[in-house]
Design a protein around this motif. Structure first.
Motif, PDB file in Angstrom:
ATOM      1  N   LEU A 390     -30.626   0.580   2.444  1.00 46.11           N
ATOM      2  CA  LEU A 390     -29.273   0.305   2.918  1.00 46.11           C
ATOM      3  C   LEU A 390     -28.559   1.602   3.282  1.00 46.11           C
ATOM      4  O   LEU A 390     -27.943   1.716   4.354  1.00 46.11           O
ATOM      5  N   GLY A 391     -28.646   2.617   2.403  1.00 47.07           N
ATOM      6  CA  GLY A 391     -27.966   3.868   2.673  1.00 47.07           C
ATOM      7  C   GLY A 391     -28.533   4.581   3.894  1.00 47.07           C
ATOM      8  O   GLY A 391     -27.777   5.112   4.728  1.00 47.07           O
ATOM      9  N   VAL A 392     -29.844   4.590   4.036  1.00 50.96           N
ATOM     10  CA  VAL A 392     -30.459   5.247   5.198  1.00 50.96           C
ATOM     11  C   VAL A 392     -30.080   4.535   6.478  1.00 50.96           C
ATOM     12  O   VAL A 392     -29.844   5.157   7.507  1.00 50.96           O
ATOM     13  N   SER A 393     -29.991   3.211   6.430  1.00 51.03           N
ATOM     14  CA  SER A 393     -29.587   2.464   7.626  1.00 51.03           C
ATOM     15  C   SER A 393     -28.153   2.816   8.031  1.00 51.03           C
ATOM     16  O   SER A 393     -27.841   2.886   9.226  1.00 51.03           O
ATOM     17  N   MET A 394     -27.289   3.059   7.040  1.00 54.78           N
ATOM     18  CA  MET A 394     -25.908   3.478   7.347  1.00 54.78           C
ATOM     19  C   MET A 394     -25.907   4.863   7.994  1.00 54.78           C
ATOM     20  O   MET A 394     -25.131   5.120   8.937  1.00 54.78           O
ATOM     21  N   ILE A 395     -26.743   5.764   7.488  1.00 54.65           N
ATOM     22  CA  ILE A 395     -26.831   7.104   8.095  1.00 54.65           C
ATOM     23  C   ILE A 395     -27.349   7.001   9.526  1.00 54.65           C
ATOM     24  O   ILE A 395     -26.813   7.636  10.445  1.00 54.65           O
ATOM     25  N   ALA A 396     -28.375   6.180   9.730  1.00 52.57           N
ATOM     26  CA  ALA A 396     -28.920   6.002  11.073  1.00 52.57           C
ATOM     27  C   ALA A 396     -27.849   5.490  12.031  1.00 52.57           C
ATOM     28  O   ALA A 396     -27.739   5.963  13.184  1.00 52.57           O
ATOM     29  N   ASP A 397     -27.069   4.539  11.570  1.00 52.21           N
ATOM     30  CA  ASP A 397     -26.020   3.949  12.398  1.00 52.21           C
ATOM     31  C   ASP A 397     -24.945   4.984  12.718  1.00 52.21           C
ATOM     32  O   ASP A 397     -24.436   5.058  13.845  1.00 52.21           O
ATOM     33  N   ALA A 398     -24.591   5.814  11.722  1.00 54.68           N
ATOM     34  CA  ALA A 398     -23.550   6.822  11.947  1.00 54.68           C
ATOM     35  C   ALA A 398     -24.025   7.938  12.874  1.00 54.68           C
ATOM     36  O   ALA A 398     -23.206   8.552  13.563  1.00 54.68           O
ATOM     37  N   LEU A 399     -25.317   8.223  12.860  1.00 57.17           N
ATOM     38  CA  LEU A 399     -25.858   9.281  13.714  1.00 57.17           C
ATOM     39  C   LEU A 399     -26.099   8.824  15.142  1.00 57.17           C
ATOM     40  O   LEU A 399     -26.263   9.646  16.053  1.00 57.17           O
ATOM     41  N   ALA A 400     -26.152   7.518  15.353  1.00 57.47           N
ATOM     42  CA  ALA A 400     -26.494   6.978  16.672  1.00 57.47           C
ATOM     43  C   ALA A 400     -25.428   7.294  17.714  1.00 57.47           C
ATOM     44  O   ALA A 400     -24.245   7.429  17.397  1.00 57.47           O
TER      45      ALA A 400
END
Length: 400
Positions: A390-400
């Motif tokens: 969940l946390g990594v998916s949030m980072i991925a979304d914020a970096l996109a």
């Protein structure tokens, strides 16, 4: 009497009005937490990838730690070292047995522990090594972060930690981190100690080259110099071992511990190490009103018991490998550094140019530290694989 319910903005305004401006907190006002999660005063829920700079290794409000604190609160909370109390000696013995050391000197903060270790090293140099009085030197690494006392900032290489606070304490040499030849050249007959973080946290979770720490130990042995490992942030299971140096099969003469030594419940720190080194301190040389108090020792003992099972070291190793593999898959990341459940995620220049990532992460429900172009990821060691995803998916979304 009615209790005022304050909003996040109310807390920010009050802090600006009444608190000293020693930091720039992220605009979230936390009110409670459990495990790997925290809630703010509006009851918004966040996954904690910050972990209190590794203070919350056992998660927020671990029941064993809370129970130890509550039980001790009902008995005795304060006794200085003017008297014995029933928690001090067991705490020292149990921490020494966990870490394979011989002496424990409890204190309060990590900075206090480092300052104390420097004092011990200097006295050892004069009494045991035979360094002329006032000539002892301690070698440190650039990019270090050991605290913010006046002595410690004297050897910091972060300009903002030093500006406006001189004159500085002499007796320190700075060499490049990871450069064994530079360290060899810096050691003289007046060198009391080499003080290093086995992994540098503040600079971006920087791991030294393979073999470096082994070579440091060998150099210290050859020159009759103490090796002090600052494990305030990287110790006590954070990297997947009880002590970070354990990964290299290396033993320091002294270690400094703090942060998760109480699981984040209250300030507890310690200098631990060889008896013949710490025994240069005699009554009157050093002291701390709250160092080794009953409440701190009781909570510290509970933390040691948690570490003694090996569960948290294993979680950090296994889940840390998974965390690093997931972070390395992300677009917008140029490098992932670290060990165990601790990672420095270097953000690409292209993404950095678009602004800070932490605000975007908080909007998505993730709290993380961002500094010098990297995210410092240090979730509580109780985190699950699903929460990492969940946390990594949030980072991925914020970096996109």
């Amino acid at each position: 009497m009615a209790v005022d319910v304050l909003s996040t903005q109310d807390h920010i305004t009050l802090a600006e009005s009444w608190g000293a401006h020693d930091s720039v907190p992220f605009p979230v006002a936390l009110s409670h937490g459990e495990g790997a999660w925290v809630n703010d005063v509006e009851d918004r829920r966040y996954l904690d990838f910050h972990g209190g700079y590794s203070s919350i290794n056992f998660g927020h409000r671990h029941p064993d730690l809370v129970a130890a604190a509550k039980a001790q609160l009902d008995r005795l909370t304060m006794s200085t070292r003017a008297f014995h109390h029933d928690q001090y000696a067991p705490f020292c013995r149990e921490l020494a047995e966990l870490t394979g050391t011989e002496r424990v000197l409890p204190s309060n903060s990590g900075g206090e522990a480092v300052d104390t270790a420097v004092k011990i090293a200097r006295k050892w140099a004069y009494q045991i090594k035979g360094v002329p009085d006032g000539a002892a030197e301690v070698i440190v690494a650039d990019g270090n972060f050991h605290g913010r006392t006046t002595t410690i900032i004297s050897f910091s290489t972060h300009a903002n930690h030093r500006a406006g606070f001189g004159p500085f304490t002499p007796g320190f040499k700075v060499v490049p981190f990871g450069d064994i030849d530079a360290l060899r050249s810096a050691i003289t007959e007046n060198t009391a100690a080499v003080l290093l973080e086995p992994i540098q946290g503040e600079t971006g979770v920087v791991v030294p080259p393979k073999g470096y720490l082994t070579d440091v130990r060998a150099l210290c042995d050859e020159s009759n110099t103490l090796f002090i490992a600052d494990e305030v942030q990287c110790g006590l299971a954070r990297t997947g071992a009880t002590l970070a140096l354990d990964h290299d099969g290396v033993r320091a003469d002294m270690y400094t511990l703090g942060k998760s030594l109480s699981g984040g419940l209250l300030p507890v720190s310690a200098v631990i190490g060889r008896a013949d080194v710490l025994d240069v301190i005699t009554p009157g040389d050093h002291g701390s009103t709250f160092g080794g108090n009953p409440l701190a020792c009781a909570v510290g003992r509970a933390a040691v018991r948690l570490l003694a099972t090996g569960e948290f070291q294993e979680r950090s190793r296994e889940l840390g490998a998974y965390l690093h593999s997931r972070l390395n898959e992300l677009d917008g990341v140029s490098e992932v550094r670290g060990r165990g459940l601790w990672a420095g995620v270097q953000i690409s220049e292209e993404r950095t140019a678009r602004g800070r990532v932490t605000e975007a992460l908080a909007e998505r429900g993730l709290l993380c530290r961002e500094d010098r172009g990297h995210l410092r990821v240090a979730p509580p060691l109780v985190i699950t694989r699903e929460e990492i995803d969940l946390g990594v998916s949030m980072i991925a979304d914020a970096l996109a």
